[in-house]
Design an enzyme around this catalytic site. Structure first.
Site, PDB file in Angstrom:
ATOM      1  CG  ASN A 142       7.787 -40.796  29.469  1.00 31.99           C
ATOM      2  OD1 ASN A 142       7.109 -41.124  30.445  1.00 31.99           O
ATOM      3  ND2 ASN A 142       8.983 -41.308  29.238  1.00 31.99           N
ATOM      4  CG  ASN A 167      10.121 -49.528  35.993  1.00 28.74           C
ATOM      5  OD1 ASN A 167      11.131 -48.870  36.260  1.00 28.74           O
ATOM      6  ND2 ASN A 167       9.092 -49.026  35.334  1.00 28.74           N
ATOM      7  CB  CYS A 197       9.772 -45.173  36.438  1.00 26.75           C
ATOM      8  SG  CYS A 197       8.641 -43.973  35.759  1.00 26.75           S
ATOM      9  CB  CYS A 219      37.251 -30.963  -0.805  1.00 27.15           C
ATOM     10  SG  CYS A 219      37.037 -29.362  -0.010  1.00 27.15           S
ATOM     11  CB  CYS A 230      31.378 -26.579   3.057  1.00 20.36           C
ATOM     12  SG  CYS A 230      32.180 -27.711   4.197  1.00 20.36           S
ATOM     13  CB  CYS A 244      40.683 -26.829  12.425  1.00 21.28           C
ATOM     14  SG  CYS A 244      42.351 -27.241  13.005  1.00 21.28           S
ATOM     15  CB  CYS A 256      41.267 -33.451  17.829  1.00 22.98           C
ATOM     16  SG  CYS A 256      40.569 -32.266  16.669  1.00 22.98           S
TER      17      CYS A 256
HETATM   18  C1  LIG Z   1       6.187 -42.785  27.269  1.00 23.62           C
HETATM   19  C2  LIG Z   1       7.141 -43.753  27.902  1.00 23.62           C
HETATM   20  C3  LIG Z   1       6.728 -44.551  28.942  1.00 23.62           C
HETATM   21  C4  LIG Z   1       7.593 -45.449  29.517  1.00 23.62           C
HETATM   22  N1  LIG Z   1       7.138 -46.256  30.486  1.00 23.62           N
HETATM   23  C5  LIG Z   1       7.963 -47.189  31.011  1.00 23.62           C
HETATM   24  C6  LIG Z   1       7.482 -48.110  31.953  1.00 23.62           C
HETATM   25  O1  LIG Z   1       6.296 -48.128  32.303  1.00 23.62           O
HETATM   26  N2  LIG Z   1       8.339 -49.016  32.467  1.00 23.62           N
HETATM   27  C7  LIG Z   1       9.651 -49.053  32.104  1.00 23.62           C
HETATM   28  O2  LIG Z   1      10.396 -49.911  32.592  1.00 23.62           O
HETATM   29  N3  LIG Z   1      10.143 -48.197  31.200  1.00 23.62           N
HETATM   30  C8  LIG Z   1       9.323 -47.266  30.647  1.00 23.62           C
HETATM   31  N4  LIG Z   1       9.814 -46.414  29.673  1.00 23.62           N
HETATM   32  C9  LIG Z   1      11.237 -46.483  29.305  1.00 23.62           C
HETATM   33  C10 LIG Z   1      11.483 -47.385  28.095  1.00 23.62           C
HETATM   34  O3  LIG Z   1      11.121 -48.717  28.348  1.00 23.62           O
HETATM   35  C11 LIG Z   1      12.968 -47.388  27.669  1.00 23.62           C
HETATM   36  O4  LIG Z   1      13.750 -47.847  28.732  1.00 23.62           O
HETATM   37  C12 LIG Z   1      13.457 -46.036  27.267  1.00 23.62           C
HETATM   38  O5  LIG Z   1      12.458 -45.340  26.549  1.00 23.62           O
HETATM   39  C13 LIG Z   1      14.738 -46.076  26.425  1.00 23.62           C
HETATM   40  O6  LIG Z   1      14.569 -46.751  25.207  1.00 23.62           O
HETATM   41  P1  LIG Z   1      14.303 -46.001  23.792  1.00 23.62           P
HETATM   42  O7  LIG Z   1      15.406 -45.021  23.619  1.00 23.62           O
HETATM   43  O8  LIG Z   1      14.264 -47.091  22.773  1.00 23.62           O
HETATM   44  O9  LIG Z   1      12.988 -45.313  23.926  1.00 23.62           O
HETATM   45  C14 LIG Z   1       8.931 -45.521  29.087  1.00 23.62           C
HETATM   46  C15 LIG Z   1       9.360 -44.707  28.028  1.00 23.62           C
HETATM   47  C16 LIG Z   1       8.462 -43.848  27.434  1.00 23.62           C
HETATM   48  C17 LIG Z   1       8.897 -43.007  26.290  1.00 23.62           C
HETATM   49  S1  SF4 Z   2      34.660 -29.824   5.672  1.00 24.81           S
HETATM   50 FE1  SF4 Z   2      34.147 -28.895   3.695  1.00 24.81          FE
HETATM   51  S2  SF4 Z   2      35.998 -27.774   3.090  1.00 24.81           S
HETATM   52 FE2  SF4 Z   2      36.590 -29.210   4.724  1.00 24.81          FE
HETATM   53  S3  SF4 Z   2      37.265 -31.040   3.631  1.00 24.81           S
HETATM   54 FE3  SF4 Z   2      35.099 -31.360   4.108  1.00 24.81          FE
HETATM   55  S4  SF4 Z   2      34.054 -30.619   2.264  1.00 24.81           S
HETATM   56 FE4  SF4 Z   2      36.133 -29.807   2.165  1.00 24.81          FE
END
Ligand SMILES: Cc1cc2nc3c(=O)[nH]c(=O)nc-3n(C[C@H](O)[C@H](O)[C@H](O)COP(=O)(O)O)c2cc1C
Ligand code: SF4
Ligand SMILES: Cc1cc2nc3c(=O)[nH]c(=O)nc-3n(C[C@H](O)[C@H](O)[C@H](O)COP(=O)(O)OP(=O)(O)OC[C@H]3O[C@@H](n4cnc5c(N)ncnc54)[C@H](O)[C@@H]3O)c2cc1C
Ligand code: SF4
Ligand code: SF4
Lengths: 460, 449
Positions: free
Chosen positions: A76, A135, A138, A345, A348, A355, A412
């Site tokens: 945003n 805050n 931002c 399995c 796929c 790998c 891994c």
């Molecule tokens: C549109 C929008 C406006 C926001 N405005 C504020 C704000 O005014 N003050 C603030 O502290 N955080 C603001 N945030 C951040 C959110 O509070 C929050 O920290 C952030 O979105 C992460 O959380 P989420 O992943 O649940 O959205 C805003 C976020 C969005 C999407």
């Molecule tokens: S990734 Fe696909 S081929 Fe490999 S084990 Fe999983 S289902 Fe079987």
């Protein structure tokens, strides 16, 4: 068995559950916060207030869709409140009066001026709100004016403003941290030094959402131009988890943490809590689905706590923090290998190619005649139609069987991550007969000559 | 018997013959594409007779490149749009789709393939052009999917291609044989037009006989034969030539060549056969407004050659099946067919599915019908080819090397239903493609000699 008690006390602020709305559009107005509390939210951080309402642009949001799923990440370029301060204050007062059991915290951001901070703190506290959230996070619009992340990126400013606020504040002061820093603990320490009562994190991550490929304009688009904005939603959760755990594990920051960033489901919230957050705040998921999601959060948390025998959230908040170590503390001699459950399995080939091209060339692909395969396969793998017998995963008379070459598998996880069948590839410890040895042990051993250098792995 | 239009208005008829299943919209296509896990060495590609790289084209759709997807499809299969609509995907690509092993419906590969081809058609994109002129000329007998594919692939490689077809409509059974709710005639003709756009010369109303073929072998550098199969086989019972007894191909053909309202249908229709053709006839009859449609098959359900999804279609259309019913005569009234007399059969060896049948004593019964359709499958009609030195025909199949499409005669290739005794459009396409590749190889070798 009695039900777990979700009541939370967060730096002295009580709420019936740990689920708060983050300061953001869902907490813009009395109308919305009332609806949220009626839906069951434990608390809310009011949309950030300032002295003079700001002016917003249009459009404002952008989202990442991933392979057909909507809003994996949200961005945003909206600013803080665009409504007059006195209107906000009257609304806060009414909401707090009608919902005395809920946590109502007010987010603040004003220019870097001591009197300005004193004034707004006094005005807000007069509403009866439970606490203040500064805050400092931002990342757009306000930072260019010396506010928001411009403060939260400089430890000394952070300390200074927290001190100003604490000079007059009578309610708890939370400092909301920005992730747009190289080391979040430095800012956390600065906030603690200034006297903060708690920290909340993360605010949004600096981002550009994308570019329109027809018009070559950035997204979101304001008359053909764009600006970096703040990124949030499911995509940022791992970043937030890391930062929350770093703050929670820092011996110099002994403050309660409110975890924010990408909470969609109760599981996300529990992860934040295990890594040290005693409340969680939510924005994007509510912007996507509405206030009703709190029911799933509460019910999911309750069920999980019951299963684990936790009666209060304090029983498990931070339980996983001690398990987050530096890399040098991990055991180099611990070994796991992948194993494929042939009965589930689906053939796929995704593990194989992952790998083969991306990892350690440790999966074998063996074509098997369909007829030999069906002899041992579950009957539902064969479909009979019009005299044909069609084998799922077959084609051209063969089915590929994939098996792990354990002698070269480095454990891994990649194959198990890409496998579309839950539980089909699992990782198993192997006993290599070696005693535990961390990197730190290894370095010390090399230095004093008690340990031989480890041979590099053989590659294909 | 009556005109379909006498009982159903044209809007109802149009609805009954609308595309089944309907096309996917943009958003639906992306959602469906997202279900594909993007297999490596993908089963669906292995199961596609034309080797279409299915995960590749699905991912192109997912990534908003439907035109690229169409190219991926049409590069391998110039009848990609028809195959998308008519392939029995249940026993091909979708049958092996790994999603089915997860207890889910397979990815709707056919509908996605159609989506991509439709986008390309709407955009008017032609992906291929004729290759640089080689001066070599190929004659093709039969403008069905096999012949037209061979012609198209030859043009891509720069050889002139002339197609001769006995019919007055191009496209073979792909245009007039496949159920009209799967492939509309108009759509089938757009695929013919795609072939013609590359400079293929299609000459309709040109039946080729033995002498004609000898002339072609003399006049052209290579000849491909894709004459398909002939008429529906006879029942060999009394009354077969009465008015009111028709054959499957004619019955289906009318739904393509004339307005639906002018199609002839009965109130009570009995279809004799148990395969996919019988299903096509029965569903067409039901959709044309027949009150009661019955498919009578001499064996049981387990031996039915119709695909499962085709059988399910008959269930939806309210069509009845008579199992173990062998027709013994067409019942006549007032000089017309009025029904079919049957006797019950039973496997001569108990429990066998496909073996010999025995009649059940005293089991005769009759089904009333004002329209009887013979749908026993098509008889081969390639025996005349044996007159050409080196060509072998084995039980109706023209014998070719499957890797090249070569017959035993010099300069003569064959493909499609005439070498398989009846398969699918997608098989005919692949055989046309294989032959064109080999023709090209041979013509180029000759040129360098
Ligand atoms: C549109 C929008 C406006 C926001 N405005 C504020 C704000 O005014 N003050 C603030 O502290 N955080 C603001 N945030 C951040 C959110 O509070 C929050 O920290 C952030 O979105 C992460 O959380 P989420 O992943 O649940 O959205 C805003 C976020 C969005 C999407
Ligand atoms: S990734 Fe696909 S081929 Fe490999 S084990 Fe999983 S289902 Fe079987
Ligand atoms: C009722 C019915 C329904 C079917 N439904 C499906 C379906 O849903 N899906 C599917 O994939 N397949 C279906 N098929 C099969 C499919 O139509 C054929 O496999 C495919 O059309 C074969 O292509 P072809 O080019 O070999 O022959 P055809 O399509 O039969 O074309 C042969 C052409 O050769 C011409 N010809 C014949 N003899 C001569 C001659 N002597 N001189 C000049 N021209 C000649 C004919 O006029 C015809 O145009 C169906 C078939 C039938 C009968
Ligand atoms: S051509 Fe037919 S079999 Fe091949 S992928 Fe397309 S729909 Fe499936
Ligand atoms: S088998 Fe199914 S999931 Fe795998 S690539 Fe083909 S369509 Fe996609």
């Amino acid at each position: 068995m009695s039900r777990p008690d979700l009541t939370t006390t967060f730096c002295g602020i009580r709420s019936p559950n740990p689920f708060w709305l983050a300061s953001a559009p869902p907490t813009n107005s009395e109308y919305q916060v009332r609806r949220a509390f009626e839906a069951g939210w434990g608390g809310a951080v009011w949309k950030t207030l300032t002295h003079e309402p700001i002016v917003n642009v249009s459009s404002r949001y952008g989202a990442v869709d991933y392979d057909g799923r909507k809003v994996m990440g949200l961005n945003n370029i909206e600013l803080i409140t665009d409504r007059p301060l006195d209107v906000n204050l009257r609304e806060i007062e009414r909401v707090k009066r009608d919902f005395p059991d809920r946590a109502l915290v007010v987010s603040l951001m004003v220019e870097t001026n001591r009197d300005a901070w004193h004034d707004i703190v006094r005005q807000v506290e007069a509403t009866g709100a439970d606490g203040l959230e500064l805050n400092f996070g931002c990342p757009h619009g306000m930072s260019e004016r010396g506010m928001g992340s411009a403060v939260g990126q400089v430890p000394d400013y952070t300390t200074m403003i927290v001190e100003w606020v604490k000079e007059v504040a009578t309610t708890p002061v939370l400092v909301k941290l920005t992730p747009n820093v190289t080391d979040v603990t430095a800012i956390g320490r600065a906030a603690a030094k200034g006297g903060a009562d708690a920290v909340s994190l993360i605010n949004t991550v600096n981002s550009i959402m994308g570019v329109d490929l027809d018009r070559l304009t950035p997204k979101p688009d304001v008359a053909g131009l764009g600006s970096h904005g703040g990124y949030c939603g499911p995509a940022v959760k791992p970043i937030a988890l890391h930062m929350v755990s770093a703050i929670a594990g820092d011996p110099e920051i002994d403050l309660p943490v409110s975890g924010i960033g990408g909470v969609q489901a109760w599981q996300d919230a529990v992860e934040f809590m295990l890594l040290g957050a005693s409340t969680v705040q939510v924005c994007t998921a509510v912007m996507h689905y509405g206030f009703r999601i709190v029911e799933h959060l509460v019910e999911g948390l309750e069920r999980w706590m019951t299963e684990h025998g936790f009666m209060t959230t304090a029983d498990f908040v931070g339980a996983s923090v001690p398990r987050i170590k530096t890399w040098g503390d991990l055991d180099l001699n611990h070994a796991v290998v992948a194993r494929i459950d042939q009965s589930t399995c689906i053939h796929c080939g995704l593990c194989y190619i992952a790998c083969e091209d991306g990892c350690h060339q440790s999966i074998e692909k063996t074509p098997i005649a369909e007829a030999d395969y069906t002899a041992g396969a579950a009957p539902d793998r064969v479909l009979r139609s019009g005299g044909h017998a069609i084998v799922t995963g077959g084609g051209d008379g063969i089915v590929n069987r994939y098996t792990i070459r354990e002698s070269t598998c480095v454990g891994c996880n990649m194959c198990s991550l890409v496998c579309p069948v839950d539980g089909c590839i699992t990782m198993h410890p192997v006993d290599n007969g070696k005693p535990p040895m961390t990197w730190n042990d290894y370095q010390a051993g090399l230095a004093d000559g008690t340990i031989e250098p480890i041979e590099p792995p053989e590659h294909a | 018997m009556h005109r379909a239009g006498d009982r159903l208005n044209s809007a109802t008829l149009a609805k009954n013959f609308a595309d089944d299943p309907p096309a996917l919209g943009d958003r639906d296509a992306v959602i469906e594409a997202a279900r594909c896990v993007f297999c490596y060495d993908a089963p669906c590609t292995r199961a596609c007779p034309t080797d279409i790289d299915v995960p590749k084209f699905i991912r192109q759709i997912l990534h908003d490149d439907a035109l690229g997807a169409a190219r991926t499809i049409l590069d391998e299969n110039v009848f990609g749009g028809s195959c998308a609509r008519a392939c029995p995907t249940e026993v091909l690509c979708e049958g092996v789709c790994v999603d089915r092993a997860r207890g889910k419906a397979p990815v709707e590969i056919g509908r996605l393939q159609r989506y991509a081809c439709d986008v390309a058609d709407a955009a008017g994109v032609a992906f291929h052009e004729a290759g640089a002129d080689t001066g070599r000329r190929v004659a093709i007998v039969g403008a069905g999917p096999a012949g037209l594919t061979c012609a198209y692939e030859c043009r891509k490689r720069g050889h002139a291609a002339t197609v001769f077809d006995a019919s007055d409509v191009a496209g073979g059974l792909n245009t007039v044989g496949i159920a009209a709710y799967k492939i509309s005639t108009a759509f089938a003709l757009t695929e013919v037009a795609r072939v013609e756009r590359l400079g293929v010369d299609v000459r309709l109303g040109h039946a080729i006989d033995t002498d004609g073929l000898r002339d072609l072998l003399h006049d052209f550098d290579a000849v491909f034969v894709g004459v398909g199969l002939g008429r529906t086989r006879d029942l060999d019972i009394d009354g077969e030539s009465l008015p009111g007894v028709v054959e499957a191909l004619d019955f289906v053909r009318q739904t393509h060549t004339g307005p639906l309202a002018d199609c002839t249908v009965g109130r009570r229709v009995v279809v004799i056969g148990g395969g996919n053709t019988a299903v096509d006839v029965a569903t067409a009859a039901a959709r044309l407004g027949a009150e009661e449609v019955t498919i009578a098959y001499r064996r049981g359900e387990a031996a039915m050659p119709a695909f499962r999804h085709e059988y399910e279609r008959t269930q939806k259309d309210g069509i009845r099946w008579q199992w173990f019913a062998r027709p013994t005569a067409i019942v006549e009234r007032d000089g017309r067919a009025a029904g079919v007399a049957f006797v019950r059969t039973t496997p001569a060896e108990p429990g066998s599915r496909g073996g010999a049948l025995a009649d059940v004593p005293d089991s005769a019964f009759t089904l009333d019908a004002d329209l009887v359709v013979k749908a026993l499958g098509q008889a081969p009609h390639a025996d005349w080819l044996t007159a050409i030195d080196g060509v072998a025909v084995d039980r109706g199949r023209v014998v070719v090397d499957p890797a090249t499409g070569r017959t035993g005669a010099k300069k003569l290739w064959a493909g499609g239903d005439c070498i398989t005794r009846g398969a699918e459009v997608v098989d005919a396409v692949q055989q046309g493609k294989i032959a064109a590749r080999d023709i090209d190889r041979v013509l180029r070798e000759e040129a360098t000699r």
